[in-house]
Motif scaffolding. Sequence first.
Motif, PDB file in Angstrom:
ATOM      1  N   GLU A  56       0.822  -1.212   0.000  1.00  0.00           N
ATOM      2  CA  GLU A  56       0.000   0.000   0.000  1.00  0.00           C
ATOM      3  C   GLU A  56       0.854   1.259   0.000  1.00  0.00           C
ATOM      4  O   GLU A  56       0.577   2.204  -0.739  1.00  0.00           O
ATOM      5  N   LEU A  57       1.880   1.283   0.833  1.00  0.00           N
ATOM      6  CA  LEU A  57       2.721   2.483   0.903  1.00  0.00           C
ATOM      7  C   LEU A  57       3.576   2.630  -0.348  1.00  0.00           C
ATOM      8  O   LEU A  57       3.741   3.737  -0.869  1.00  0.00           O
ATOM      9  N   LEU A  58       4.109   1.518  -0.853  1.00  0.00           N
ATOM     10  CA  LEU A  58       4.943   1.590  -2.060  1.00  0.00           C
ATOM     11  C   LEU A  58       4.134   1.950  -3.301  1.00  0.00           C
ATOM     12  O   LEU A  58       4.712   2.395  -4.292  1.00  0.00           O
ATOM     13  N   GLU A  59       2.827   1.804  -3.256  1.00  0.00           N
ATOM     14  CA  GLU A  59       1.968   2.208  -4.373  1.00  0.00           C
ATOM     15  C   GLU A  59       1.757   3.715  -4.419  1.00  0.00           C
ATOM     16  O   GLU A  59       1.216   4.242  -5.384  1.00  0.00           O
ATOM     17  N   THR A  60       2.184   4.435  -3.380  1.00  0.00           N
ATOM     18  CA  THR A  60       2.087   5.903  -3.371  1.00  0.00           C
ATOM     19  C   THR A  60       3.372   6.491  -3.940  1.00  0.00           C
ATOM     20  O   THR A  60       4.402   5.818  -4.011  1.00  0.00           O
ATOM     21  N   GLU A  61       3.314   7.750  -4.342  1.00  0.00           N
ATOM     22  CA  GLU A  61       4.507   8.423  -4.864  1.00  0.00           C
ATOM     23  C   GLU A  61       5.593   8.458  -3.796  1.00  0.00           C
ATOM     24  O   GLU A  61       5.371   8.965  -2.698  1.00  0.00           O
ATOM     25  N   GLY A  62       6.765   7.929  -4.136  1.00  0.00           N
ATOM     26  CA  GLY A  62       7.865   7.874  -3.186  1.00  0.00           C
ATOM     27  C   GLY A  62       8.531   9.222  -2.951  1.00  0.00           C
ATOM     28  O   GLY A  62       8.975   9.527  -1.854  1.00  0.00           O
ATOM     29  N   GLU A  63       8.657  10.010  -4.018  1.00  0.00           N
ATOM     30  CA  GLU A  63       9.256  11.347  -3.929  1.00  0.00           C
ATOM     31  C   GLU A  63      10.617  11.326  -3.225  1.00  0.00           C
ATOM     32  O   GLU A  63      10.944  12.208  -2.451  1.00  0.00           O
ATOM     33  N   GLY A  64      11.408  10.275  -3.498  1.00  0.00           N
ATOM     34  CA  GLY A  64      12.749  10.195  -2.933  1.00  0.00           C
ATOM     35  C   GLY A  64      12.804   9.764  -1.484  1.00  0.00           C
ATOM     36  O   GLY A  64      13.852   9.833  -0.848  1.00  0.00           O
ATOM     37  N   ARG A  65      11.674   9.279  -0.949  1.00  0.00           N
ATOM     38  CA  ARG A  65      11.661   8.836   0.445  1.00  0.00           C
ATOM     39  C   ARG A  65      12.253   7.429   0.583  1.00  0.00           C
ATOM     40  O   ARG A  65      12.445   6.716  -0.398  1.00  0.00           O
ATOM     41  N   VAL A  66      12.508   7.062   1.843  1.00  0.00           N
ATOM     42  CA  VAL A  66      12.989   5.725   2.175  1.00  0.00           C
ATOM     43  C   VAL A  66      11.933   5.066   3.061  1.00  0.00           C
ATOM     44  O   VAL A  66      11.556   5.616   4.099  1.00  0.00           O
ATOM     45  N   LEU A  67      11.466   3.900   2.652  1.00  0.00           N
ATOM     46  CA  LEU A  67      10.496   3.156   3.449  1.00  0.00           C
ATOM     47  C   LEU A  67      11.251   2.337   4.489  1.00  0.00           C
ATOM     48  O   LEU A  67      12.112   1.523   4.144  1.00  0.00           O
ATOM     49  N   VAL A  68      10.946   2.573   5.760  1.00  0.00           N
ATOM     50  CA  VAL A  68      11.540   1.813   6.864  1.00  0.00           C
ATOM     51  C   VAL A  68      10.464   0.878   7.402  1.00  0.00           C
ATOM     52  O   VAL A  68       9.449   1.335   7.933  1.00  0.00           O
ATOM     53  N   VAL A  69      10.690  -0.422   7.227  1.00  0.00           N
ATOM     54  CA  VAL A  69       9.721  -1.437   7.620  1.00  0.00           C
ATOM     55  C   VAL A  69      10.237  -2.176   8.847  1.00  0.00           C
ATOM     56  O   VAL A  69      11.237  -2.889   8.771  1.00  0.00           O
TER      57      VAL A  69
END
Length: 166
Positions: A56-69
């Motif tokens: 769900e989160l990766l389906e949004t625009e990342g805009e250069g962010r880092v996903l921390v899971v």
Amino acid sequence: MAFITTAEACDSNVPLLASGDLRVLPPIFKIYGQSRAFSGPVATLKVFEDNVLVRELLETEGEGRVLVVDGGGSMRCALVGGNLGQLAQTMGWAGILVNGCIRDVDEINGCDIGVRALGSHPTKSYKKGVGEKHVAVHIGGTLICDGEWLYADSDGILISKCELSL
């Protein structure tokens, strides 16, 4: 902004290290993906053996962010696979940090993003949609909050309360 190496950031920001505004994650993560060095503002997730919210989160625009899971450090299944790695690249995410496992390593290594994880595991996760988005997480004894900055390269991973500059 020119890329700041983690060693440079530590050397140039001793007061931030001393205050805890700049933290170094323990060297427990393996390096995957084509981007060996990456940085960006953090988006956090807390899940356990369930990757519905990751997608769900990766389906949004990342805009250069880092996903921390924060996957609770589980080594029993993978939270990110090749399809999610490709999705992260397509949607403009700079990278993914997984306190848990990934799979489809060869596919992820073909993606133009940075990925750090504890290891790989061939089993997929559950699909129940249980977890929390944009909450403070504890990884490797370090508190990481949504909106902080992550810097990663071959030397390690840093978490900063603010964007760093030299």
